[in-house]
Write a protein that holds these residues in place. Sequence first.
Motif, PDB file in Angstrom:
ATOM      1  N   ASP A  55       0.828  -1.199   0.000  1.00 14.20           N
ATOM      2  CA  ASP A  55       0.000   0.000   0.000  1.00 14.20           C
ATOM      3  C   ASP A  55       0.871   1.262   0.000  1.00 14.20           C
ATOM      4  OD1 ASP A  55      -2.760   1.173   0.284  1.00 14.20           O
ATOM      5  OD2 ASP A  55      -1.815   2.030   2.055  1.00 14.20           O
ATOM      6  N   SER A  56       1.905   1.285   0.838  1.00  7.94           N
ATOM      7  CA  SER A  56       2.808   2.446   0.881  1.00  7.94           C
ATOM      8  C   SER A  56       3.536   2.615  -0.451  1.00  7.94           C
ATOM      9  CB  SER A  56       3.826   2.271   2.013  1.00  7.94           C
ATOM     10  OG  SER A  56       3.187   2.179   3.267  1.00  7.94           O
ATOM     11  N   ARG A  57       3.929   1.504  -1.019  1.00  6.51           N
ATOM     12  CA  ARG A  57       4.642   1.540  -2.303  1.00  6.51           C
ATOM     13  C   ARG A  57       3.764   2.092  -3.423  1.00  6.51           C
ATOM     14  NH1 ARG A  57       7.198  -4.067  -4.729  1.00  6.51           N
ATOM     15  NH2 ARG A  57       8.124  -3.235  -6.666  1.00  6.51           N
ATOM     16  N   LEU A  58       2.519   1.673  -3.457  1.00  9.33           N
ATOM     17  CA  LEU A  58       1.603   2.131  -4.502  1.00  9.33           C
ATOM     18  C   LEU A  58       1.224   3.593  -4.313  1.00  9.33           C
ATOM     19  CD1 LEU A  58      -0.767  -0.949  -4.939  1.00  9.33           C
ATOM     20  CD2 LEU A  58       1.338  -0.383  -6.173  1.00  9.33           C
ATOM     21  N   GLU A  59       1.045   4.008  -3.079  1.00  6.97           N
ATOM     22  CA  GLU A  59       0.706   5.409  -2.837  1.00  6.97           C
ATOM     23  C   GLU A  59       1.854   6.318  -3.271  1.00  6.97           C
ATOM     24  OE1 GLU A  59      -0.878   8.425   0.684  1.00  6.97           O
ATOM     25  OE2 GLU A  59      -0.436   6.330   1.139  1.00  6.97           O
ATOM     26  N   ALA A  60       3.080   5.891  -3.002  1.00  3.48           N
ATOM     27  CA  ALA A  60       4.233   6.697  -3.404  1.00  3.48           C
ATOM     28  C   ALA A  60       4.370   6.757  -4.925  1.00  3.48           C
ATOM     29  CB  ALA A  60       5.505   6.112  -2.786  1.00  3.48           C
ATOM     30  N   ALA A  61       4.060   5.639  -5.595  1.00  2.00           N
ATOM     31  CA  ALA A  61       4.230   5.580  -7.048  1.00  2.00           C
ATOM     32  C   ALA A  61       3.039   6.158  -7.806  1.00  2.00           C
ATOM     33  CB  ALA A  61       4.462   4.132  -7.473  1.00  2.00           C
ATOM     34  N   TRP A  62       1.831   5.914  -7.301  1.00  2.00           N
ATOM     35  CA  TRP A  62       0.624   6.258  -8.041  1.00  2.00           C
ATOM     36  C   TRP A  62      -0.148   7.428  -7.453  1.00  2.00           C
ATOM     37  CZ3 TRP A  62      -1.588   0.577  -8.437  1.00  2.00           C
ATOM     38  CH2 TRP A  62      -0.725  -0.179  -9.246  1.00  2.00           C
ATOM     39  N   GLY A  63       0.188   7.851  -6.260  1.00  2.00           N
ATOM     40  CA  GLY A  63      -0.567   8.906  -5.604  1.00  2.00           C
ATOM     41  C   GLY A  63      -1.790   8.350  -4.906  1.00  2.00           C
ATOM     42  N   PRO A  64      -2.568   9.215  -4.259  1.00  2.00           N
ATOM     43  CA  PRO A  64      -3.744   8.746  -3.503  1.00  2.00           C
ATOM     44  C   PRO A  64      -4.826   8.179  -4.413  1.00  2.00           C
ATOM     45  CG  PRO A  64      -3.709  11.139  -3.603  1.00  2.00           C
ATOM     46  CD  PRO A  64      -2.401  10.674  -4.176  1.00  2.00           C
ATOM     47  N   SER A  65      -5.608   7.261  -3.861  1.00  2.00           N
ATOM     48  CA  SER A  65      -6.705   6.644  -4.599  1.00  2.00           C
ATOM     49  C   SER A  65      -8.016   7.358  -4.282  1.00  2.00           C
ATOM     50  CB  SER A  65      -6.832   5.173  -4.215  1.00  2.00           C
ATOM     51  OG  SER A  65      -7.987   4.596  -4.755  1.00  2.00           O
ATOM     52  N   ASP A  66      -8.966   7.238  -5.188  1.00  2.00           N
ATOM     53  CA  ASP A  66     -10.313   7.741  -4.907  1.00  2.00           C
ATOM     54  C   ASP A  66     -10.880   6.988  -3.712  1.00  2.00           C
ATOM     55  OD1 ASP A  66     -10.146   9.411  -7.083  1.00  2.00           O
ATOM     56  OD2 ASP A  66     -11.125   7.977  -8.435  1.00  2.00           O
ATOM     57  N   PRO A  67     -11.620   7.651  -2.833  1.00  2.00           N
ATOM     58  CA  PRO A  67     -12.211   6.966  -1.679  1.00  2.00           C
ATOM     59  C   PRO A  67     -13.173   5.869  -2.116  1.00  2.00           C
ATOM     60  CG  PRO A  67     -12.313   9.343  -1.399  1.00  2.00           C
ATOM     61  CD  PRO A  67     -11.906   9.104  -2.817  1.00  2.00           C
ATOM     62  N   ASP A  68     -13.241   4.795  -1.333  1.00  2.00           N
ATOM     63  CA  ASP A  68     -14.219   3.763  -1.601  1.00  2.00           C
ATOM     64  C   ASP A  68     -15.541   4.117  -0.937  1.00  2.00           C
ATOM     65  OD1 ASP A  68     -14.071   2.905   1.166  1.00  2.00           O
ATOM     66  OD2 ASP A  68     -12.238   1.816   0.648  1.00  2.00           O
ATOM     67  N   ASP A  69     -16.514   3.240  -1.040  1.00  2.00           N
ATOM     68  CA  ASP A  69     -17.855   3.537  -0.520  1.00  2.00           C
ATOM     69  C   ASP A  69     -17.887   3.603   0.997  1.00  2.00           C
ATOM     70  OD1 ASP A  69     -18.623   3.568  -3.120  1.00  2.00           O
ATOM     71  OD2 ASP A  69     -19.878   1.774  -3.038  1.00  2.00           O
ATOM     72  N   ARG A  70     -16.817   3.169   1.648  1.00  2.00           N
ATOM     73  CA  ARG A  70     -16.736   3.252   3.107  1.00  2.00           C
ATOM     74  C   ARG A  70     -15.812   4.373   3.570  1.00  2.00           C
ATOM     75  NH1 ARG A  70     -16.215  -3.299   4.292  1.00  2.00           N
ATOM     76  NH2 ARG A  70     -18.259  -3.869   3.435  1.00  2.00           N
ATOM     77  N   GLY A  71     -15.345   5.175   2.621  1.00  2.00           N
ATOM     78  CA  GLY A  71     -14.503   6.316   2.963  1.00  2.00           C
ATOM     79  C   GLY A  71     -13.024   6.027   3.007  1.00  2.00           C
ATOM     80  N   GLY A  72     -12.615   4.783   2.787  1.00  2.00           N
ATOM     81  CA  GLY A  72     -11.206   4.427   2.833  1.00  2.00           C
ATOM     82  C   GLY A  72     -10.483   4.796   1.555  1.00  2.00           C
ATOM     83  N   THR A  73      -9.162   4.984   1.664  1.00  2.00           N
ATOM     84  CA  THR A  73      -8.360   5.336   0.494  1.00  2.00           C
ATOM     85  C   THR A  73      -7.191   4.375   0.269  1.00  2.00           C
ATOM     86  OG1 THR A  73      -7.046   6.864   1.844  1.00  2.00           O
ATOM     87  CG2 THR A  73      -8.935   7.783   0.649  1.00  2.00           C
ATOM     88  N   ARG A  74      -7.061   3.347   1.087  1.00  2.00           N
ATOM     89  CA  ARG A  74      -5.989   2.363   0.879  1.00  2.00           C
ATOM     90  C   ARG A  74      -6.202   1.625  -0.435  1.00  2.00           C
ATOM     91  NH1 ARG A  74      -2.869  -0.030   5.297  1.00  2.00           N
ATOM     92  NH2 ARG A  74      -2.833  -1.853   3.941  1.00  2.00           N
ATOM     93  N   ARG A  75      -5.143   1.489  -1.211  1.00  2.00           N
ATOM     94  CA  ARG A  75      -5.239   0.669  -2.422  1.00  2.00           C
ATOM     95  C   ARG A  75      -5.133  -0.817  -2.085  1.00  2.00           C
ATOM     96  NH1 ARG A  75      -5.066   3.162  -7.391  1.00  2.00           N
ATOM     97  NH2 ARG A  75      -4.344   5.323  -7.412  1.00  2.00           N
ATOM     98  N   ALA A  76      -4.279  -1.157  -1.122  1.00  2.00           N
ATOM     99  CA  ALA A  76      -4.085  -2.555  -0.728  1.00  2.00           C
ATOM    100  C   ALA A  76      -4.799  -2.804   0.594  1.00  2.00           C
ATOM    101  CB  ALA A  76      -2.604  -2.877  -0.603  1.00  2.00           C
ATOM    102  N   VAL A  77      -5.750  -3.723   0.581  1.00  2.00           N
ATOM    103  CA  VAL A  77      -6.605  -3.993   1.741  1.00  2.00           C
ATOM    104  C   VAL A  77      -6.321  -5.406   2.233  1.00  2.00           C
ATOM    105  CG1 VAL A  77      -8.984  -4.198   2.557  1.00  2.00           C
ATOM    106  CG2 VAL A  77      -8.388  -2.446   0.856  1.00  2.00           C
ATOM    107  N   TYR A  78      -5.948  -5.517   3.490  1.00  2.00           N
ATOM    108  CA  TYR A  78      -5.690  -6.825   4.099  1.00  2.00           C
ATOM    109  C   TYR A  78      -6.977  -7.341   4.729  1.00  2.00           C
ATOM    110  CZ  TYR A  78      -3.532 -10.393   7.076  1.00  2.00           C
ATOM    111  OH  TYR A  78      -3.192 -11.574   7.684  1.00  2.00           O
ATOM    112  N   PHE A  79      -7.361  -8.579   4.375  1.00  2.00           N
ATOM    113  CA  PHE A  79      -8.634  -9.142   4.830  1.00  2.00           C
ATOM    114  C   PHE A  79      -8.383 -10.534   5.411  1.00  2.00           C
ATOM    115  CE2 PHE A  79     -13.173 -10.523   3.674  1.00  2.00           C
ATOM    116  CZ  PHE A  79     -13.709  -9.895   4.784  1.00  2.00           C
TER     117      PHE A  79
END
Length: 358
Positions: A72-96
């Motif tokens: 997630d940190s790597r993608l944010e640095a390379a690609w910039g912030p993501s559009d918020p999801d329907d729950r308000g989160g902005t992480r590109r990589a989600v651990y489930f």
Amino acid sequence: MHSFGKQPQTSVAIARRSNIDRLSIVIVTYKRQGLLRDLLDSIASLAGKPWRIVVVDNEDSSDTARMVDELDSRLEAAWGPSDPDDRGGTRRAVYFPQADNLGGAGGFSAGIRCAYGLGARWFWLMDDDVTCEPDAIGKLARWTGRFDVIQGSRLDFDGGAFYWMYRFITPLGIPSPFATSDLGPAGYRPTNQLCFEGGLVSRRVVDAIGLPDPRYFIYGDDAVYGYLASKHFRTAVVADVILRRARAISSWDIAGKRQLNSTSDATRYYIMRNRGYTARYLRCNGDYHRVLYGIGTAATLSKELIRLVMVDRSFATGIPALIRGMRDARKVYRDRSWKPMPPLAPKRRTAGHVAPVL
């Protein structure tokens, strides 16, 4: 003749696509951090940008959680912030993480549910033992205006083409070993099954047929999910190579064109047990024929016995696993409380999207 009706976009418009709206990659992993790291590295090298990467961890491992945080940190640095999801989160990589090992079937069911809740519009599904080709998203994007289920092609671990039996012989309940590997000048052929190793599914498929059935645990859940999707939507296997398999598996080459891979006794059990679930789905959709399905079961058992003889040679444990699977399949088929997975959205007609004639 396969009829797909009027295409909604010109070929020029399709060719210009380079990304997929709200694409969520759904990965299921279990105790294979080394392979998972290679996959996550390949995702970071994609030319297109997935909206979310949902990693379903059937082990609930702190090592895997750390790897997802690093991605997630790597993608944010390379690609910039993501559009918020329907729950308000902005992480590109989600651990489930999961409290129990749900198997591949349960993992993909949980992962699609998670991505669906975040607002994903497309679901690109893969195990942890593959890597993505850098231009994979652009290749898949070419087809999203025409199909709701898209199965890209893959390379085997040695770099050769990987053959996938993309035709499901419905009365027998088995994949066809005779489906041609040549996808023709159009670069695709209609299919009526799916593989969760690289399959791409639209949100409205999930709306219409629900989540994959976690009761399969492993084996056959993806084929049946594709079969159900083909009842409502256009589905295709395309010649574009999108993934490479990363794990070497012992196998027996058949005339240099097909291969029979090694497997475990647990998988042998589920191969036979899950025919009970597949029979129920075929019956729900008016495609079950008792005699023909019995022939398909005999063919499946014969294939597994050949696998034991030619590849695994574990007769003392393998044969009992097959017998237990067949016994439990009968229990599933006779279970009066059994119900199919429910749709996630009210049934409605969608103009321009009809099932192909298969």
